[in-house]
Design a protein around this motif. Structure first.
Motif, short mmCIF file in Angstrom:
data_model
loop_
_atom_site.label_atom_id
_atom_site.label_comp_id
_atom_site.label_asym_id
_atom_site.label_seq_id
_atom_site.Cartn_x
_atom_site.Cartn_y
_atom_site.Cartn_z
N ARG A 75 -13.65 -82.05 25.10
CA ARG A 75 -14.30 -81.64 23.86
C ARG A 75 -13.82 -80.25 23.44
N GLY A 76 -13.71 -80.06 22.14
CA GLY A 76 -13.41 -78.73 21.61
C GLY A 76 -12.02 -78.22 21.90
N GLY A 77 -11.07 -79.10 22.09
CA GLY A 77 -9.70 -78.65 22.35
C GLY A 77 -9.46 -78.15 23.75
N ALA A 78 -10.43 -78.34 24.66
CA ALA A 78 -10.26 -77.88 26.05
C ALA A 78 -9.26 -78.76 26.77
N MET A 79 -8.51 -78.16 27.69
CA MET A 79 -7.57 -78.94 28.50
C MET A 79 -8.37 -79.85 29.45
N PRO A 80 -8.10 -81.14 29.47
CA PRO A 80 -8.86 -82.05 30.34
C PRO A 80 -8.65 -81.73 31.82
N THR A 81 -9.62 -82.13 32.63
CA THR A 81 -9.50 -81.99 34.08
C THR A 81 -8.50 -83.02 34.60
N GLY A 82 -8.17 -82.89 35.88
CA GLY A 82 -7.24 -83.84 36.49
C GLY A 82 -7.74 -85.27 36.40
N GLU A 83 -9.04 -85.46 36.61
CA GLU A 83 -9.61 -86.81 36.53
C GLU A 83 -9.53 -87.35 35.11
N GLU A 84 -9.77 -86.50 34.14
CA GLU A 84 -9.72 -86.93 32.73
C GLU A 84 -8.28 -87.25 32.31
N LEU A 85 -7.32 -86.45 32.79
CA LEU A 85 -5.92 -86.73 32.50
C LEU A 85 -5.51 -88.07 33.11
N LYS A 86 -6.03 -88.35 34.28
CA LYS A 86 -5.73 -89.63 34.93
C LYS A 86 -6.26 -90.79 34.09
N ARG A 87 -7.47 -90.61 33.53
CA ARG A 87 -8.03 -91.66 32.67
C ARG A 87 -7.14 -91.86 31.44
N GLY A 88 -6.63 -90.78 30.88
CA GLY A 88 -5.72 -90.90 29.76
C GLY A 88 -4.46 -91.66 30.13
N ASP A 89 -3.93 -91.39 31.34
CA ASP A 89 -2.76 -92.13 31.81
C ASP A 89 -3.07 -93.62 31.90
#
Length: 333
Positions: free
Chosen positions: A265-279
């Protein structure tokens, strides 16, 4: 039964026999095909999926419960080890004191009790010295006895902890294997559910799709709506999905043919877990691109196009959101 001849024509006996033979051979097969189990529906697969997810949740709960028990056993063994270390200090100190007393008695030639009682020394003073000596010996014996009890308790706790830890390790390993199998089965069922859906609209001979017009209150095309629905059902997208926007930026959002699946949210860099979900979302979109009419995916400053089938790095647009680090973007034809 024999095949009926066409109206106005008769079959020779040989042809009648052949027709009867073919009918006898083929009709049972046709009947078997007719009796074949129908393909499962989305509703049936979702019910099976819900049951598996329930079982998987229980396995996960059992796994964490066993992990907690294992940690308790390790903590109890650590506490017993600390008590043993403290008792060892007392034991060492009292052992030194006892040895010193023994050496003093031996080298100093101190009289024994009979000599002290029959000698010329003051009996009351001698009795006092004897009582003090016995008190010190008794006190040190008690401390040494306490060490023995602590030592035995530690050995017992250590043995119990080792046995419990071994048992729990087996349980945890078994639960991990069962959980992994359940998760694989869940993924297979999700794949089967995905396969039951095909992109709406007309597909051209070259593999591309005829564009659709947006419809409904959300102003997206039926094709984009299907992709959005399947991703919502399969993945957790807690920060929202943005599709239509009126700003004419040359992309597919104003056409209702694109959605952004937000990871933060709000342009924050996602966490590692969130980046994994994006992958995982991007991988799913690539896997289903041709069947669902997906044209391209943008994620983490890269673009994947169905025509090329590979990722290509994009130029820096100057921010987390602009470079698509906080969301995968999916466009359909």
């Amino acid at each position: 039964m024999p095949v009926a001849p066409p109206t106005g024509r008769s079959l020779s006996p040989a042809r009648t026999f052949v027709a009867a033979l073919i009918t006898g051979l083929l009709l049972p097969g046709f009947a078997a095909v007719a009796r074949a189990e129908p393909k499962p529906t989305v509703k049936q697969l979702k019910k099976e999926l819900a049951e598996l997810q329930k079982e998987s949740d229980k396995l996960i709960a059992d796994y964490y419960s066993s992990r907690i028990d294992q940690q308790k056993a390790e903590k109890a063994e650590k506490s017993a080890r600390e008590k043993l270390a403290a008792a060892q200090e007392v034991y060492d100190r009292e052992s030194v004191a006892l040895r010193a007393m023994a050496v003093a008695q031996y080298t100093g030639g101190a009289p024994n009790e009979v000599t002290m009682m029959t000698g010329a020394q003051d009996p009351s003073a001698l009795l006092g010295r004897m009582a003090l000596t016995r008190h010190l010996v008794t006190l040190q014996d008690a401390r040494l006895g306490g060490y023995a009890r602590v030592r035995d308790d530690h050995q017992r706790a250590k043995g119990e902890a080792a046995a419990r830890a071994e048992e729990l390790a087996r349980t945890v390993d078994e639960l991990e294997e069962r959980k992994a199998r359940a998760e694989k089965t869940i993924e297979r069922i999700k794949d089967r559910i995905d396969q039951l859906y095909t992109a709406p609209g007309v597909r051209r001979p070259d593999g591309t799709w005829v564009p659709q017009l947006p419809e409904g209150a959300d102003n997206v095309t039926p094709r984009m709506r299907l992709v959005k629905m399947l991703i919502e059902q399969r993945f957790d997208v807690p920060y929202g999905i943005g599709c239509y926007r009126a700003v004419q930026d040359g992309g597919e959002h104003p056409l209702g043919r694109a959605c952004d699946f937000m990871l933060s949210r709000g342009g924050a860099m996602p966490t590692g877990e969130e980046l994994k979900r994006g992958d995982e979302i991007a991988e799913w979109a690539i896997k289903n691109a041709r069947r669902l009419g997906i044209m391209y995916i943008i994620y983490r400053q890269r673009i994947w196009h169905v025509r090329t089938g590979g990722w290509r790095t994009m130029s820096d647009r100057g921010g987390t959101t602009a470079n698509h680090y906080d969301h995968p973007h999916i466009s359909v034809y």
